[in-house]
Motif scaffolding. Sequence first.
Motif, short mmCIF file in Angstrom:
data_model
loop_
_atom_site.label_atom_id
_atom_site.label_comp_id
_atom_site.label_asym_id
_atom_site.label_seq_id
_atom_site.Cartn_x
_atom_site.Cartn_y
_atom_site.Cartn_z
N SER A 182 9.60 14.56 -21.10
CA SER A 182 10.35 13.81 -19.79
C SER A 182 10.50 12.14 -20.97
O SER A 182 12.09 11.89 -20.66
CB SER A 182 9.47 12.95 -18.98
OG SER A 182 9.32 13.87 -18.17
N GLU B 52 12.32 15.49 -15.95
CA GLU B 52 11.04 15.52 -14.98
C GLU B 52 10.79 14.19 -13.73
O GLU B 52 10.53 14.03 -12.55
CB GLU B 52 10.10 16.58 -15.05
CG GLU B 52 8.91 16.55 -14.09
CD GLU B 52 7.53 17.44 -14.73
OE1 GLU B 52 7.66 17.85 -15.94
OE2 GLU B 52 6.64 17.57 -13.76
N TRP B 53 10.48 13.20 -14.62
CA TRP B 53 9.38 12.24 -14.68
C TRP B 53 11.03 10.71 -14.98
O TRP B 53 11.11 11.30 -16.04
CB TRP B 53 8.13 12.28 -15.51
CG TRP B 53 7.09 12.60 -14.30
CD1 TRP B 53 7.09 13.20 -13.25
CD2 TRP B 53 5.94 13.67 -14.80
NE1 TRP B 53 5.96 14.18 -13.01
CE2 TRP B 53 5.95 14.89 -14.67
CE3 TRP B 53 5.44 13.18 -16.57
CZ2 TRP B 53 4.65 15.16 -14.78
CZ3 TRP B 53 4.28 13.63 -16.73
CH2 TRP B 53 3.87 14.64 -15.62
N LYS C 255 7.07 7.09 -15.15
CA LYS C 255 6.15 6.92 -14.54
C LYS C 255 5.90 7.93 -15.88
O LYS C 255 4.02 8.41 -16.02
CB LYS C 255 6.63 8.23 -13.75
CG LYS C 255 5.31 9.20 -12.40
CD LYS C 255 5.74 10.18 -11.84
CE LYS C 255 5.22 10.85 -11.23
NZ LYS C 255 5.29 11.91 -9.99
N ALA C 256 6.28 8.04 -16.15
CA ALA C 256 6.44 9.56 -17.44
C ALA C 256 5.43 8.65 -18.41
O ALA C 256 4.49 9.00 -18.96
CB ALA C 256 7.33 9.78 -18.45
#
Lengths: 351, 351, 351
Positions: B51, B200-201, B205-206
């Motif tokens: 990500s 994806e994130w 968040k990643a």
Amino acid sequence: MVNKVFFLILLVGLPLSIIGNILHWPTVLMFVVYCITIVALAGYMGRATESLAIVSGPQIGGLLNATFGNAVELIISIFALKAGLIGVVLASLTGSVLGNLLLVAGLSFFIGGLKFKRQNFNVYDARHNSGLLMFAVIVAFVIPEVFSMTMSPAKTLSLSIGISIILIMLYLAALMFRLVTHRGVYQPKESGNIEHEEPEWKKWKAIIVLAFATAAVAYVSEALVHTFEEVAETFGWTELFIGVIIVAIVGNAAEHASAIIFAFKNKMDIAVEIAIGSTLQIAMFVAPVLVLISLFLPEKMPLVFTLPELIAMTSSVLLMTVISNDGETNWFEGATLLAAYVIMGIGFYLL
Amino acid sequence: MVNKVFFLILLVGLPLSIIGNILHWPTVLMFVVYCITIVALAGYMGRATESLAIVSGPQIGGLLNATFGNAVELIISIFALKAGLIGVVLASLTGSVLGNLLLVAGLSFFIGGLKFKRQNFNVYDARHNSGLLMFAVIVAFVIPEVFSMTMSPAKTLSLSIGISIILIMLYLAALMFRLVTHRGVYQPKESGNIEHEEPEWKKWKAIIVLAFATAAVAYVSEALVHTFEEVAETFGWTELFIGVIIVAIVGNAAEHASAIIFAFKNKMDIAVEIAIGSTLQIAMFVAPVLVLISLFLPEKMPLVFTLPELIAMTSSVLLMTVISNDGETNWFEGATLLAAYVIMGIGFYLL
Amino acid sequence: MVNKVFFLILLVGLPLSIIGNILHWPTVLMFVVYCITIVALAGYMGRATESLAIVSGPQIGGLLNATFGNAVELIISIFALKAGLIGVVLASLTGSVLGNLLLVAGLSFFIGGLKFKRQNFNVYDARHNSGLLMFAVIVAFVIPEVFSMTMSPAKTLSLSIGISIILIMLYLAALMFRLVTHRGVYQPKESGNIEHEEPEWKKWKAIIVLAFATAAVAYVSEALVHTFEEVAETFGWTELFIGVIIVAIVGNAAEHASAIIFAFKNKMDIAVEIAIGSTLQIAMFVAPVLVLISLFLPEKMPLVFTLPELIAMTSSVLLMTVISNDGETNWFEGATLLAAYVIMGIGFYLL
């Protein structure tokens, strides 16, 4: 500006070298005087060679550079051989290989790369040179090292003589290949639009300067050799360190000067030709000629380096082969070569 | 699917690891629990890194991958160094180099090659990396090995310190070269039409997942280290084998996971960057940093590998240099690297 | 013309070989008869193989050449293994590697280069082959050498068996790669306008000639082996020299003949395929098969060469990798390979 400084150094350094040598002035002082004088003389050799290079084209020009850069090493080595200092001769051969391959090429790539983002040189020449470096160092120097482990000294010498003759023959074949059978075959096509630069000196002036400077370098170099023992004692250096590092730096000052000048002018073909061509001349001509000359002297020199010397040379050749393979350089490739040189310098200093 | 399996493993494995570690459950059982947990955590690290890689571009992305893949090794090694296990540290450094260069790259090339007939990566990066591999392994690791044969331990340590400082300096210079002075210079021109993938994130968040997973990997890894002695005894393995093979496979699971994912998505630039970039980080940053850290610990670590370790690394570098030289991969090149890894695995197992 | 000479030699040499072998004529005389007869037979094998190569395309053609060139070595080696002459077998494997890589390729490049200024071969095949040479010689041969230094003989044998199985598996994988999964993938696009040459012999005549010549070579070779001891004594050669140099030259006469013929016809793809493909078959198939066969014989053969043998092979592989890397040859590259062969020949002669 630089030229004026070199002229002044020469005006002072050369007489001082001669007088100090005759009057036996303090050795460490003379060591410094000799070194500086040689560097200044190397500057003249570089300018004369550059003039001749412009007159005679990059190949012959590079060849001239290599020849007059290595004349010093050859002369020093013959004197050392006569004095039976075989270890010092092999060390100075190692030092010349490392100095040209890592220090001269490294400085050229680095300094040229500070000015230009990407610099190119003829990739065909690079591959031709890589093949010869592999042959000379990885085959011709490694084989006697390993095979002589279980051989008598007489057989080791026979092997050394055989390899020396083959090295010289292949060196001459390489000259024939580049200058006769394949002259211009591997040249890039756009070489038609070369800007015809004016040489600094005319052909004959350049030749006279070159001849005088070479003679002077030879004289001062011989005097320099005789200071090594005392200098080594004074500074706590080994003779190996002096042979590998000091002789190489001072002895290759001419190559340094001219290679860096060419790199700074973005003429990487000539800079690379000086650095690698000079390495090849040391490995394929100077070294085997010294082996053959030693046969007429009391102490014979086999072509057997110490293990650290051999490993330093082989790893340098592998590094250079990978770096020069793409026909491009930048400051970081120069930094990598210089870092390798520093590592080996520390190694030989501590040995 | 795979993500759900990893989530379940983590849900079970992480609490089990903590409880088992505190309650001193049977060592061999815990060894298995730790290994599986680390692999699951590595899956999360891979996804978080991917990500972030999408957000920050291939270079920084590859760098992130390498960094968070090697944090584990660095932490394990510092603990082992504190316990005076210098042989294990050098073995695990060797194992990381072999694991990244042969196993991670081999699996990437092989699995990517099963899906795609020919895969390409940036040939300039490949050559840049080859030069650095040659420098780090063939020069900086070989020189102290050979030179220290006739040196005192004190001088060997001095040489190791000098080489370590140069390695770190050149590593930083390489970062500057790629991220500052020559950023984008060697990029293929068609990189304009890149499909802008969605990560994806999101970025934060990643980062949080990455931080948590890294901390958890560190905790479990430390517990894992303390099982080695008993596991070695139980299975008849040498500590060398555990260091070179087991630590490398488990410790590099993150790289495995993400490199193979990238290869399967035909993003060979990032897969190669992870495998070779990680090798370079181990050799040019983790190894010299450990040498310097050891100076503040009771037992100093010189940069001198055993001969089998050194030969395994040098032959791997030569193999990778030849294979990666053309900027193309296929399943057979992957199979060749894997075959080399298996040969070395057998060798270290029997040693 | 040459064909007629070979026919006459065969007409005289083959009966003489059989009669002389049965009647125990003087050994040194028979040694010469055997050698000349094998060379003439090799000429027939070359012509038959060329015919088959035209019928079946360059890859299969090259494969056929390599197979029927190495059948001789395999048969000689099995006999020598039965007689417990492990040192001679390893020496003749070394000699085949050096002979194909330096002598066959060197002569092809040199003689082809005398006629053509620049000759090209498929650069993809060259790189594929370089990777396998690195794998087989630099990894699979070097690892047991170094690792076995501190191993028990039983473990050394285990390591040898493991490596042998991996070598054979990767050799089969390479065949699958070239003939199945990636057939034609790396072919140059202009191969459409190939001139459809007529084979000298039809398919079945070629196969029959090939079968007969192979059988005759095998018979004469076996007789030749039994002359070695006495010939070595007579000329003051070591068995190592006979294994490395004489067996290789005579045993590889087939490859010599056909590779040079192809080079002279400017079909460098096939010439290179014969020389390097044959080397690979020796290293990745013949050598490991002999290790496995030796398990059923009283004396087991570990895959551990002497240090001079190993260094000669590794330096040859490095030299060939650099020289073949650009997919181009000329007479000077051939001369370099031949010079390396002569150096090693002198080394093994003096050892």
